[in-house]
Design an enzyme around this catalytic site. Structure first.
Site, PDB file in Angstrom:
ATOM      1  N   GLU A  79      26.505  10.600 -26.699  1.00  0.00           N
ATOM      2  CA  GLU A  79      27.963  10.647 -26.715  1.00  0.00           C
ATOM      3  C   GLU A  79      28.618  10.144 -27.992  1.00  0.00           C
ATOM      4  O   GLU A  79      29.744  10.530 -28.294  1.00  0.00           O
ATOM      5  CB  GLU A  79      28.509   9.808 -25.538  1.00  0.00           C
ATOM      6  CG  GLU A  79      27.939  10.161 -24.187  1.00  0.00           C
ATOM      7  CD  GLU A  79      28.515  11.462 -23.626  1.00  0.00           C
ATOM      8  OE1 GLU A  79      29.258  12.151 -24.347  1.00  0.00           O
ATOM      9  OE2 GLU A  79      28.214  11.778 -22.468  1.00  0.00           O
ATOM     10  N   ILE A  80      27.975   9.244 -28.726  1.00  0.00           N
ATOM     11  CA  ILE A  80      28.692   8.484 -29.733  1.00  0.00           C
ATOM     12  C   ILE A  80      29.179   9.339 -30.906  1.00  0.00           C
ATOM     13  O   ILE A  80      30.115   8.966 -31.613  1.00  0.00           O
ATOM     14  CB  ILE A  80      27.813   7.309 -30.239  1.00  0.00           C
ATOM     15  CG1 ILE A  80      28.689   6.129 -30.657  1.00  0.00           C
ATOM     16  CG2 ILE A  80      26.909   7.754 -31.377  1.00  0.00           C
ATOM     17  CD1 ILE A  80      29.429   5.488 -29.514  1.00  0.00           C
TER      18      ILE A  80
END
Length: 208
Positions: A79-80
């Site tokens: 996700e980052i």
């Protein structure tokens, strides 16, 4: 909603509201994110804003302490790149259950370069239909999201997601018809005109 970059301590709750990404770096798919009510008001002059912030449906997952490092490492990789860590209260659908005051959620903020903002829904549907990547097809992501939201509970369905899924299915029928030779150029042109008419009607109604 509060932002945080601090490492997790002990167990935590994770709020999930979508599936994984479906695309490639050269042809990224489209995925959902959450935005603040105040930012929604700035997106497009023709949009009719809700009178107040609306609830967001999803699922909260409890991560026990022994799994926190493994789960956080996985989430940071997944996700980052496009999302930032936020924390928000979570109200279970069963009102007899206590509110989870601090629930982690990954959100694509407007300042992120991958945040696209308002897009033409017909063009978006065509992009979703053709996009795919290692995780699968972008349209599958959309259809699964629509189904998952509708199963969460009464009122959990999302009008925008359902409309986009309908448009994407229409694109699929047209594409399959072209491939099978059952749709000719005239029908393709007619569908393009219908899409243009829908956009004009939508813009006109939003001015009224």
């Amino acid at each position: 909603m509060a932002q945080s970059t601090e490492p997790l301590q002990g167990d935590f709750w994770l709020f999930g509201y979508g599936e994984d990404h479906r695309g490639t770096p050269s042809s990224p798919g489209r995925v959902v994110t959450l935005i603040s009510h105040s930012h929604f008001l700035t997106l497009h002059p023709n949009l009719t804003p809700p009178p107040q912030p609306l609830p967001v449906w999803g699922a909260a997952y409890h991560i026990p302490p022994e799994y926190v490092p493994e789960v956080q490492s996985y989430l940071d990789i997944r996700e980052i790149n496009g999302y930032s860590i936020q924390y928000t209260p979570f109200q279970p659908a069963d009102a007899s259950l206590p509110v989870i005051e601090r629930c982690m959620v990954y959100i694509g903020l407007p300042e992120n370069p991958q945040f696209l903002g308002v897009q033409d829904p017909d063009e978006l549907a065509r992009h979703i239909w053709k996009s795919k990547g290692p995780s699968g097809e972008n349209k599958e992501y959309l259809f699964m999201l629509e189904e998952a939201l509708n199963k969460l509970g009464k009122g959990a369905g999302d009008e925008h997601v359902e409309d986009l899924a309908r448009r994407t299915r229409e694109v699929g029928k047209l594409a399959e018809g072209i491939a099978e030779g059952t749709v000719d150029d005239t029908q393709v042109a007619e569908e393009a005109i219908k899409g243009a008419i829908r956009r004009v009607k939508s813009e006109s109604s939003s001015h009224e």
